[in-house]
Every structure is written in C-alpha cells, then in structure tokens.
Design an enzyme around this catalytic site. Sequence first.
Site, PDB file in Angstrom:
ATOM      1  CD  GLU A  42      54.624  48.228 -50.872  1.00 48.51           C
ATOM      2  OE1 GLU A  42      53.747  48.710 -50.122  1.00 48.51           O
ATOM      3  OE2 GLU A  42      55.136  46.874 -50.038  1.00 48.51           O
TER       4      GLU A  42
ATOM      5  CG  ASP B 235      57.656  39.707 -48.096  1.00 49.57           C
ATOM      6  OD1 ASP B 235      56.893  40.270 -47.977  1.00 49.57           O
ATOM      7  OD2 ASP B 235      58.770  39.889 -48.940  1.00 49.57           O
TER       8      ASP B 235
END
Lengths: 401, 258
Positions: free
Chosen positions: B51, B62
């Site tokens: 990824e 995040d």
Amino acid sequence: MEAYPTETGHYGDFGGRFVPETLMPAILELEKAFKEAKEDEGFQEEMRYYLKQYVGRETPLYYAERLTKHLGGPRIYLKREDLNHTGAHKINNTIGQALLTQRMGKKKVVAETGAGQHGVATATVSALLGLECIIFMGKEDVRRQALNVYRMELLGAQVVSVDQGNGTLKDAVNEAMRYWTANVEDTHYIFGTAAGPHPFPQLVRDFQRIIGDETRKQIIEAEGKLPEAVIACVGGGSNAIGMFYPFVEDRDVKMYGIEAGGKGLLSGMHAASLTEGKAGILHGSLSYLLQNEDGQVQEPHSISAGLDYPGVGPEHSYLKDAGRVTYDAITDEEALEAVRLLSRTEGIIPALESAHAVAYCKKLAPKMNKDDVLVVCLSGRGDKDVNTIREAHETGGELHE
Amino acid sequence: MSKAKLDTVFQTVEEAGEKAFVPYIMAGDGGLENLNGRIRFLAESGATAIELGIPFSDPVADGPTIQAAGIRALEAGTTVQAVLDEVAKEKDNRSVPLVIMTYLNPIFAYGVEAFASACETAGISGLILPDLPLEEEGLVVKSLKKHDIALIRLVALTSTPERIRALAERSEGFLYAVTVAGTTGERASFVDQIGTHLQALKAISKAPVLAGFGVSTPEHVKELSQYCDGVVVGSRIVDALYRGDKQQVADLIASRKY
C-alpha cells in the site's frame, strides 16, 4: 433555482459527505435527528425559548444614520448580531446543535475553533445544557487568543492545543474530526460553520437563517420594502448564508459575500476561496478551496481569525456559480479602516470579520441611489479583536484618521 | 490485468494456507529516489501487496505517525505525478501488486479519469480513499472500472449491518476492515468482539478481508489474521523505515507465516 440541497446533500456540483466510513453512521443519525427536530413543535418551541430568553433575540436592525451621512449613498442598516449573548452569531447555531445533541442522547460535544468565538459559543451552551465539552484550537491561535482560551476553560470546557500542521483553524478542524472519529459513539461534533459534510451545511444554515428571516421582517417594517442590497462577510460562510438564504428568491435584492483579501489577492496571502480558489474536497465537502496545482490545501491568511479558512460552505459555491451572489474580497488594511470608521461614526466596534462587510459598504455605497436601502450583517463585536487592532495600528501605521 | 494481479496474489496466499500481509509506506518519505528500492525490499521480505501512500495536506483518517511522514514527503516535494512516474519505471519487473492510498482531493485536482489512466500505465492495481464513503463513490467508480483499478472499500466498527452488507457485496481487491474506532496508528489492543466482527465480514465478503489500523506487533498480526485473510500494517512500518530499522520490518512481515 433548483431545490437544494438534494437528498444526498449536494448543491449542484458541490457539497456531499466525504468522510471516513467510521463517521458515516453518525452523519446519517444526525441527518435523521435534524429532520425529525425540524418537524417537532416541541423542539422548535425550545429553540425559540432559548433564542429569546438566553441569546437575547431578536437582534435589532439598526439604522446607521451617521454612517449613511458619512458615505452619502443609500440608507444603511446594520443587523446587530454583535448583540447576541457571547458577542456574535455563532450561538444561533451552537444552541441548536447542543439541543440536537441532547435529542440524540449524547452527552459530549467536540468543536474546533479559530479565534475562539465558536469555541466560546460551544462552551457556553455546553455549560447551559450540562454537556461535556472539548475544544480543539490551533497552537498559534491558542497563543494569539489567550483570553478566549481562559474564557472557554472558565465555562468548563477542555481546550486542546493542536500542534499538527501549522497550528491554525484548518488543523484544529482536522484534529476535531479525528477526535470525533475515535469517540463517535457518545460524542457529537458541533461544527461551527456552514461547511463540512452534509447535513452540516444545511443544518447550520437553518439555524442561522433566523438572521435573514428577522432582517426581512424588520426592513419591511422600517422601510416598507426589501433592501436593494445585502452584504455579509464570508469565512466558512455561516452568517452570510443565514442572512442570504431568506432573500435568495427575491431577485431584486442584490447580495454580496465578502471574503478576506488579506494582504491583497495578488500577494497570495489571503483567504478568498470563492474569489481565487478552485473546486476541491476538504473537511467532508466539495466546494471552492485554496489549493495548489497538486491538490494540497494552502494556508490562508487574514488578520481576522474567523475568516482565516481555506474552504467555504458548498451553498456559497453553488450561489456563486448560479450568479445569485457576488463574491468579492476586502484586504486586512481596508478592514482595519472600517473598524475605525464604524467605531467613530456609530460607536460600534465591529469584529474584524464583520469589518470586511462594513468596508465593502464603502465601495458599494457610491454606486447606489440615496433612496436605496443597504443591509450589512454585523456578525460580531470587536471586543475580542482590540489587541490585534491596536498592534496593527502601532506596528503598521496603516490606520488613517 | 491490474486488478487481477491482486486477486492472483491473494489466491496464491490462500492456497499455500498462509495469510496476507500488506505493508503501507508513504511515498516520498525518505526520498522518492528510494521508493522503488523500498518496494523491492518489502516484496523480497514477503509482502503480499504494498500500500503506497500519496501525501495529502489534511489527512483526517491518519494518526500522528503517518501525518508526520506525509509532512516529510510533502516537504521533499512529492507530487502525485512524481510518485506515478517513479513506480512506472519498474512496473515490468515487479511481481508484487501496488495499491495507492490517498485522499480524494489530490486525485480530484489531477482529474479522476486522468488519474485512473495514469495508474493503469504505472501498473497500479487498486485505490484506497478513506474519505470516500459509499454515498460518494459515483465520482470515481466509472473511471476506475474502465482502467481496471480495484476500488478497495473500508468497513468500520461503527458500520451498520446494512452498510456492511453493501460494502461486502461491492468489495473488490480486498475489503479493508478498520479494526479501531479512530485514526491510523499503533494501539495496545483491540476490542473484545473484533474476532466475531472479522469472521462475520469474511463470511459475506466477495473479496478477501484484511484487518488494518492499529496493527503493530507480530502478536497483533497473528491474533487478527486467524479471523480473516490477513493484515495491513502502516504506522509501525513507516516508523521503522524512518528510523532505518529494516530488520523490524522484515520480522513483522515474517510473522504472517505461522
């Protein structure tokens, strides 16, 4: 114009709900609670009670006679949102969302704040309704607005200083969204402006439209007609959409949304997303956005912390593209001049945000007739800005007598 | 071919009786010139797929580690175009599939159709967009389908049964099961019902189910993998590479085999 937003929260090409899946169930729950509350006479009654008895509505629509004489143009009225409890229009929205929070059975709220006005308005209603309150504020803003930080703490809120990014409003929103994601089961996010994912733009507009609804009624009482023009400042755009929305169908009423031109549009240091940005996605919504060619969001600049935001509510983007509202920008310097002008002519110190709308009045007035009526939304009072204004005056020498 | 590459590696892993391990790295963190080297290292260490994060200025999904990596990458001048150009260089001799994870705006600014096309050219197999829920998929699905890029959906702990069904039904590439309520980043432990949750997803998902967010130790990898098809590990890998601790990365990936 088409009905908007659509069921899915879109305003033409704008709006939507671009949030992580973790938040989607809460977004849908909020939408449902909001729809039900709108139809619930009990909720509406409660809103009316608090707005009247606690916030101090309705606010006056004041005829600014000396400012009118000074500018020599149309008859100027000021919608006095600065006279609300906590000093700005923000509380119209926070009281509504706090009541919705209770309705959803949640006991905690989170909010972002720039200068601290929305934070104070959120902390205030949290104290009033017994909600646990956490406010995210950029590190830079915590430093600049120490008094507002203390004010929020005095009201019982926890203020978290955000170090991430540049430590400004945009970063505070990011961090508040992250906190909400992690605590979504028992926490409501009291979003401060008419931006963010659907249903926030619609919900905030509906809580703020009381500004325009009152103005419409008051100006007809005072002048026997609708105004020729209405001006409001635009950061995220909540006071502006609240003022504009009830006039959208009145085609003869010209509307002007005034963004922060900072140090000038050519300098690149401004917060004029509608005037200078292009469509993009930030904080859950597709709207005009200040960004570079690679889609990275740019740091805005404005002397007014409340306008210092790189995005804007999607309904404004829609109204811009539909040609219904004219958006323009006023520089820091022009806003500072307007602070002095209104202080000296009317004895009203406007918030730096609202001063952008007042400054535009000066530009627009010469183009209007003497029997025209011009309404300016005075979204907040300038007490919070006195230090900033003094510093700008002492260091820049940009204020003229 | 792009999307099929993902299906093939998951099938191979399953046939071998193993679990998938997908490490996340932030493109441009540590220099874009080192990106292909890092991809090779991860592939050689046994990664099933990789990824690849493309940095965005406002990464709301995040936690601190990946936020910091994104800031470093942006400061180094990383752009969507530069990342795609870099990975395209080695696409012909790369067997491990690449999946891009980023936010919608950089893609929107690039142009959705142009981006999907450029991904196909660069040999990208899938795309993860944490700020694109089911409701807004219309913005990208057509272009991704046209260019054979899998749209990898995320399913959350808070997702309602109806949403879980819809996500599982539409899943392609893999179904990304978010294992914490919150953002990416290391966690000490997971909620008690995580096992049943993952098993329930696996029972109805068309594509393999990978658990991610907060997975940071070999114990986590083992614990979660037993309920689904494997894991995605982000923050710990990003942090270890930043510190130059390749051994820790290799050990983590090795923990998928047991």
